[in-house]
Design a protein around this motif. Structure first.
Motif, mmCIF file in Angstrom:
data_model
loop_
_atom_site.group_PDB
_atom_site.id
_atom_site.type_symbol
_atom_site.label_atom_id
_atom_site.label_comp_id
_atom_site.label_asym_id
_atom_site.label_seq_id
_atom_site.Cartn_x
_atom_site.Cartn_y
_atom_site.Cartn_z
ATOM 1 N N ASP A 17 125.319 -84.234 -1.535
ATOM 2 C CA ASP A 17 124.193 -83.897 -0.698
ATOM 3 C C ASP A 17 123.704 -82.509 -0.962
ATOM 4 O O ASP A 17 124.587 -81.672 -0.764
ATOM 5 C CB ASP A 17 124.254 -84.185 0.725
ATOM 6 N N GLU A 139 114.818 -95.650 -2.722
ATOM 7 C CA GLU A 139 115.805 -94.838 -1.877
ATOM 8 C C GLU A 139 114.638 -93.885 -0.891
ATOM 9 O O GLU A 139 113.545 -93.431 -1.540
ATOM 10 C CB GLU A 139 116.586 -93.985 -2.875
ATOM 11 N N ALA A 144 121.218 -86.555 5.185
ATOM 12 C CA ALA A 144 121.920 -87.515 6.031
ATOM 13 C C ALA A 144 121.854 -86.666 7.483
ATOM 14 O O ALA A 144 121.855 -85.669 7.912
ATOM 15 C CB ALA A 144 123.360 -87.359 5.761
ATOM 16 N N ALA A 145 121.348 -87.756 8.381
ATOM 17 C CA ALA A 145 121.348 -87.454 9.909
ATOM 18 C C ALA A 145 120.332 -86.420 10.173
ATOM 19 O O ALA A 145 120.509 -85.715 11.207
ATOM 20 C CB ALA A 145 122.820 -87.149 10.542
ATOM 21 N N SER A 162 118.138 -100.077 4.120
ATOM 22 C CA SER A 162 119.553 -99.781 4.294
ATOM 23 C C SER A 162 119.738 -98.229 3.821
ATOM 24 O O SER A 162 120.599 -97.386 4.447
ATOM 25 C CB SER A 162 120.448 -100.489 3.450
ATOM 26 N N SER A 163 118.958 -97.729 2.768
ATOM 27 C CA SER A 163 119.018 -96.277 2.418
ATOM 28 C C SER A 163 118.544 -95.334 3.494
ATOM 29 O O SER A 163 119.089 -94.200 3.561
ATOM 30 C CB SER A 163 118.333 -96.146 1.102
ATOM 31 N N LYS A 166 121.472 -93.784 6.548
ATOM 32 C CA LYS A 166 122.060 -92.564 6.390
ATOM 33 C C LYS A 166 121.281 -91.519 6.975
ATOM 34 O O LYS A 166 121.822 -90.234 7.415
ATOM 35 C CB LYS A 166 122.630 -92.322 5.142
ATOM 36 N N ARG A 169 120.063 -90.197 12.350
ATOM 37 C CA ARG A 169 121.183 -89.648 13.088
ATOM 38 C C ARG A 169 121.776 -90.794 14.045
ATOM 39 O O ARG A 169 121.343 -91.580 14.630
ATOM 40 C CB ARG A 169 121.019 -88.260 14.018
ATOM 41 N N LYS A 200 121.417 -96.986 15.368
ATOM 42 C CA LYS A 200 122.862 -96.697 14.891
ATOM 43 C C LYS A 200 123.684 -96.033 16.067
ATOM 44 O O LYS A 200 123.440 -95.328 16.588
ATOM 45 C CB LYS A 200 122.381 -95.529 13.826
ATOM 46 N N GLU A 203 128.960 -91.614 16.536
ATOM 47 C CA GLU A 203 130.116 -91.600 15.495
ATOM 48 C C GLU A 203 131.230 -91.545 16.767
ATOM 49 O O GLU A 203 131.069 -90.957 17.832
ATOM 50 C CB GLU A 203 130.028 -90.104 14.883
#
Length: 214
Positions: A17, A139, A144-145, A162-163, A166, A169, A200, A203
């Motif tokens: 990234d 895409e 990301a997030a 799906s893309s 990511k 968040r 989502k 984490e």
């Protein structure tokens, strides 16, 4: 494309990234009208023309929504609906609205004080300081997030949805059409005859007890 939105954009090729480097050609009141975004890793280039960032592959684009009005009574009603789906209660956050959901971009931005990225919108959707316009084929070109949530209609493929995972968040929501299965790593919150709403997962943080020094 309002210039501050450029910081969120990323190369769609599979590598680490990194920010894109903007070569600006025409800017008006902090709106980028004409520019080229270059990837410092793979040297791919993505144009901005008439304020719209174009990340299509070979000119391909997901099915563009028609210019017919959405099936709800008004854009305000559409904004209220998708705002509830995405739990858009955080001023200053960024949301992604794809296809027909993009019709609500400006209204949702005003209602929730959020920034909106409208992906493959109809010609009626206009950019503003809080609404940026993107064209994609497969895409979603975001860090990301970097966004609170994302919503897509049936014009988007499972690969594209799906893309987007990511880019959302942990704890954020994604809305997709029932014709496309939700990515497996999402937790389904609700479903009707047209759309599913998923979250989502947050984490997991591993906790280890520190040993007392002897």
């Amino acid at each position: 494309m309002f210039i501050e939105i450029l910081d969120l954009l990323r190369c769609i090729n599979p590598h680490e990234d990194t920010w894109l480097v903007a070569s600006l050609k025409a800017v008006s009141n902090r709106f980028v009208l004409d520019a080229t975004l270059g990837c410092p890793v793979c040297h791919a280039e993505y144009p901005i023309r008439r304020g719209i960032a174009d990340f299509r592959v070979g000119g391909e684009i997901a099915h563009q929504p028609s210019d017919n009005s959405p099936s709800v009574k008004s854009r305000e009603e559409l904004a209220t609906r998708i705002g509830a789906f995405l739990n858009a209660t955080e001023p200053g956050a960024t949301l992604v609205l794809g296809g027909s959901w993009a019709e609500a971009a400006q209204d949702l931005s005003v209602m929730t004080e959020t920034r909106i990225l409208a992906v493959n919108p109809s010609r009626r959707v206009e950019e503003s300081e809080s609404v940026g316009l993107l064209k994609v084929s497969r895409e979603i070109p975001l860090a990301a997030a970097s966004v609170l949530g994302a919503a897509f209609d049936a014009s988007f493929s499972a690969e594209t949805i799906s893309s987007a995972v990511k880019a959302v968040r942990p704890g954020g929501r994604i809305v997709g059409p029932v014709a496309v299965d939700a990515p497996r790593d999402l937790a389904i919150l609700a479903r009707d005859g047209d759309y599913w709403v998923a979250e989502k997962p947050a984490e997991m943080i591993s906790l280890r007890r520190a040993r007392a020094s002897e």
